[in-house]
Design an enzyme around this catalytic site. Structure first.
Site, PDB file in Angstrom:
ATOM      1  N   ASP A  65      -8.293  -5.357  13.965  1.00 62.83           N
ATOM      2  CA  ASP A  65      -8.202  -3.905  13.754  1.00 62.83           C
ATOM      3  C   ASP A  65      -7.813  -3.688  12.290  1.00 62.83           C
ATOM      4  OD1 ASP A  65      -7.739  -1.219  13.769  1.00 62.83           O
ATOM      5  OD2 ASP A  65      -6.179  -1.251  15.305  1.00 62.83           O
ATOM      6  N   CYS A  66      -8.788  -3.842  11.433  1.00 62.99           N
ATOM      7  CA  CYS A  66      -8.511  -3.897   9.987  1.00 62.99           C
ATOM      8  C   CYS A  66      -8.948  -2.628   9.259  1.00 62.99           C
ATOM      9  CB  CYS A  66      -9.242  -5.092   9.397  1.00 62.99           C
ATOM     10  SG  CYS A  66     -10.994  -5.092   9.800  1.00 62.99           S
ATOM     11  N   ASP A  93      -0.601   0.676  13.388  1.00 66.11           N
ATOM     12  CA  ASP A  93      -0.236   1.941  14.046  1.00 66.11           C
ATOM     13  C   ASP A  93       0.108   1.730  15.520  1.00 66.11           C
ATOM     14  OD1 ASP A  93      -2.935   2.153  15.510  1.00 66.11           O
ATOM     15  OD2 ASP A  93      -3.568   2.127  13.417  1.00 66.11           O
ATOM     16  N   GLU A 112       0.489  -8.411  11.896  1.00 71.96           N
ATOM     17  CA  GLU A 112       0.312  -7.302  10.946  1.00 71.96           C
ATOM     18  C   GLU A 112       0.963  -7.706   9.616  1.00 71.96           C
ATOM     19  OE1 GLU A 112      -0.941  -3.914  10.530  1.00 71.96           O
ATOM     20  OE2 GLU A 112       0.073  -4.195   8.619  1.00 71.96           O
ATOM     21  N   PRO A 114      -5.718  -6.659   0.455  1.00 77.43           N
ATOM     22  CA  PRO A 114      -5.398  -7.784   1.351  1.00 77.43           C
ATOM     23  C   PRO A 114      -6.322  -7.899   2.566  1.00 77.43           C
ATOM     24  CG  PRO A 114      -3.697  -6.074   1.481  1.00 77.43           C
ATOM     25  CD  PRO A 114      -4.641  -5.652   0.390  1.00 77.43           C
ATOM     26  N   GLN A 156       0.809  -1.212   0.000  1.00 80.53           N
ATOM     27  CA  GLN A 156       0.000   0.000   0.000  1.00 80.53           C
ATOM     28  C   GLN A 156       0.849   1.272   0.000  1.00 80.53           C
ATOM     29  OE1 GLN A 156      -2.275  -1.004   3.452  1.00 80.53           O
ATOM     30  NE2 GLN A 156      -0.437  -1.584   4.578  1.00 80.53           N
ATOM     31  N   HIS A 183      -9.618   3.226  19.551  1.00 86.09           N
ATOM     32  CA  HIS A 183      -8.762   2.216  20.181  1.00 86.09           C
ATOM     33  C   HIS A 183      -9.270   1.779  21.554  1.00 86.09           C
ATOM     34  CE1 HIS A 183      -5.718   3.710  17.121  1.00 86.09           C
ATOM     35  NE2 HIS A 183      -5.951   2.454  16.837  1.00 86.09           N
ATOM     36  N   ASP A 197       0.072 -12.415   6.925  1.00 84.81           N
ATOM     37  CA  ASP A 197      -1.334 -12.166   6.624  1.00 84.81           C
ATOM     38  C   ASP A 197      -2.206 -12.794   7.731  1.00 84.81           C
ATOM     39  OD1 ASP A 197      -3.925 -12.286   5.614  1.00 84.81           O
ATOM     40  OD2 ASP A 197      -3.196 -12.414   3.545  1.00 84.81           O
TER      41      ASP A 197
HETATM   42  N1  SAM Z   1      -8.205   1.849  12.485  1.00 85.35           N
HETATM   43  C1  SAM Z   1      -8.044   1.580  11.131  1.00 85.35           C
HETATM   44  C2  SAM Z   1      -9.266   1.676  10.287  1.00 85.35           C
HETATM   45  O1  SAM Z   1     -10.399   1.499  10.757  1.00 85.35           O
HETATM   46  O2  SAM Z   1      -9.090   1.991   9.112  1.00 85.35           O
HETATM   47  C3  SAM Z   1      -7.221   0.388  10.838  1.00 85.35           C
HETATM   48  C4  SAM Z   1      -5.830   0.752  11.196  1.00 85.35           C
HETATM   49  S1  SAM Z   1      -4.529  -0.318  10.999  1.00 85.35           S
HETATM   50  C5  SAM Z   1      -3.355   0.800  10.318  1.00 85.35           C
HETATM   51  C6  SAM Z   1      -4.938  -1.432   9.688  1.00 85.35           C
HETATM   52  C7  SAM Z   1      -3.790  -2.361   9.381  1.00 85.35           C
HETATM   53  O3  SAM Z   1      -4.280  -3.602   8.887  1.00 85.35           O
HETATM   54  C8  SAM Z   1      -2.808  -1.859   8.311  1.00 85.35           C
HETATM   55  O4  SAM Z   1      -1.585  -1.581   8.933  1.00 85.35           O
HETATM   56  C9  SAM Z   1      -2.714  -2.991   7.298  1.00 85.35           C
HETATM   57  O5  SAM Z   1      -1.408  -3.209   6.837  1.00 85.35           O
HETATM   58  C10 SAM Z   1      -3.236  -4.162   8.109  1.00 85.35           C
HETATM   59  N2  SAM Z   1      -3.793  -5.261   7.302  1.00 85.35           N
HETATM   60  C11 SAM Z   1      -4.519  -5.189   6.166  1.00 85.35           C
HETATM   61  N3  SAM Z   1      -4.828  -6.417   5.727  1.00 85.35           N
HETATM   62  C12 SAM Z   1      -4.297  -7.295   6.618  1.00 85.35           C
HETATM   63  C13 SAM Z   1      -4.266  -8.717   6.714  1.00 85.35           C
HETATM   64  N4  SAM Z   1      -4.857  -9.487   5.802  1.00 85.35           N
HETATM   65  N5  SAM Z   1      -3.600  -9.275   7.755  1.00 85.35           N
HETATM   66  C14 SAM Z   1      -2.977  -8.515   8.696  1.00 85.35           C
HETATM   67  N6  SAM Z   1      -2.981  -7.166   8.654  1.00 85.35           N
HETATM   68  C15 SAM Z   1      -3.631  -6.561   7.628  1.00 85.35           C
END
Ligand code: SAM
Length: 283
Positions: free
Chosen positions: A156-157, A88, A107, A163, A33, A64, A138
């Site tokens: 927390d996705c 984060d 993550e 992905p 990304q 959070h 993943d």
């Molecule tokens: N609070 C946020 C929101 O509602 O948009 C989410 C924040 S957090 C930065 C989301 C994280 O999920 C990202 O760092 C991303 O890289 C991760 N992510 C996305 N797909 C994922 C997966 N399949 N497995 C693990 N982490 C994933």
């Protein structure tokens, strides 16, 4: 010089939300990304992935605290916690306010972690804690393959694209159910009740089909997300958040600092679930 720079997130081509930018701190691209960190006039620092707000210093506490303390106070004794996503660090920071033994932090993108550590220390401050076991992979694959069993899983996705899409699918919930202990529970970020009601309805159905006896969405204000109204969905094998003893929460909160969550919010957030959201998940 008057630096008049704005960041605009466009949602579904028809709606936008803009903030005035004080400074651009980071722009980069990972394998997964585009990652941007800006400093804004009204929301402090903000993490933006693929042009979508993930978190800002000003309103992150709402998100959070609610994604963490609702499940961790619903479970009477959470020791083993799995956090999926949340690069984060804000969720891990809140989890560590509880006397947990271990947090597996799965993550996908190590670049997000690296950037958060450098530019968002208020959120990422606990990522290197000794109880945190960071696993870069993943989350979909992780829950499908792991033999570990958790008390609480927190997803927390970001939005269900790229992905993260599989984090909102049937198979994923079945695997989360499998990696929870027999009294375990999970919570997931489930988008806007106003714009994504059909998605929330499907998620609730998938969770029920996976075997969770209690499935309850809860909503709250989130100024920097589309529509300003956001949701989490709690799915539990045994414990009901409405049956928790408020006095126990109150007691534990004496040694824990929160800004949004307290024992009244714990139940009130479910009791105040808007009718259209409750109706959507009634089967
Ligand atoms: N609070 C946020 C929101 O509602 O948009 C989410 C924040 S957090 C930065 C989301 C994280 O999920 C990202 O760092 C991303 O890289 C991760 N992510 C996305 N797909 C994922 C997966 N399949 N497995 C693990 N982490 C994933």
């Amino acid at each position: 010089m008057n630096f008049n720079c704005w960041f605009t997130e466009i949602h579904n081509n028809n709606i936008s939300f803009s903030v005035r930018v004080k400074n651009i701190l980071y722009i980069g691209k990972s394998k997964y990304q585009e990652i941007v960190v800006i400093d804004t006039y009204d929301f402090g620092r903000a993490l933006i992935l693929d042009n979508t707000f993930q978190t800002t210093e000003r309103d992150e506490f709402i998100y959070h605290e609610l994604i963490t303390h609702i499940p961790l106070f619903t479970h009477p004794n959470p020791k083993d916690v799995l956090v999926i996503g949340g690069g984060d660090g804000g969720t891990v920071r809140e989890v560590l306010k509880h006397p947990v033994e271990r947090v597996d932090f799965v993550e996908l993108d190590e670049k997000v972690i690296e950037v958060a550590k450098k530019y968002l220390p208020k959120l990422s401050c606990k990522i290197d804690d000794e109880k945190v076991n960071l696993i870069i992979t993943d989350g979909i694959k992780y829950v499908a393959e792991t033999d570990k069993k958790y008390d609480v899983v927190i997803v927390d996705c970001p939005d269900p694209v790229g992905p993260a899409k599989g984090l909102f699918e049937k198979e994923f919930y079945k695997n989360v159910f499998k990696c929870l202990k027999e009294d375990g529970l999970m919570v997931q970020q489930t988008e806007s009740p106003l714009y994504d009601l059909e998605l929330i309805k499907n998620i609730a159905k998938y969770l029920k089909d996976a075997g969770f006896s209690i499935v309850m969405p809860y909503s709250y204000p989130m100024p920097t997300y589309p529509s300003g109204m956001w949701s989490f969905t709690l799915a539990s094998k045994k414990y009901n958040p409405l049956k928790v003893d408020e006095n126990k929460i109150k007691e534990k909160l004496k040694s824990m600092e929160t800004k949004y969550y307290d024992e009244e919010v714990h139940k009130g957030i479910f009791l105040a679930t808007p009718k259209f959201l409750k109706d959507a998940v009634k089967f």
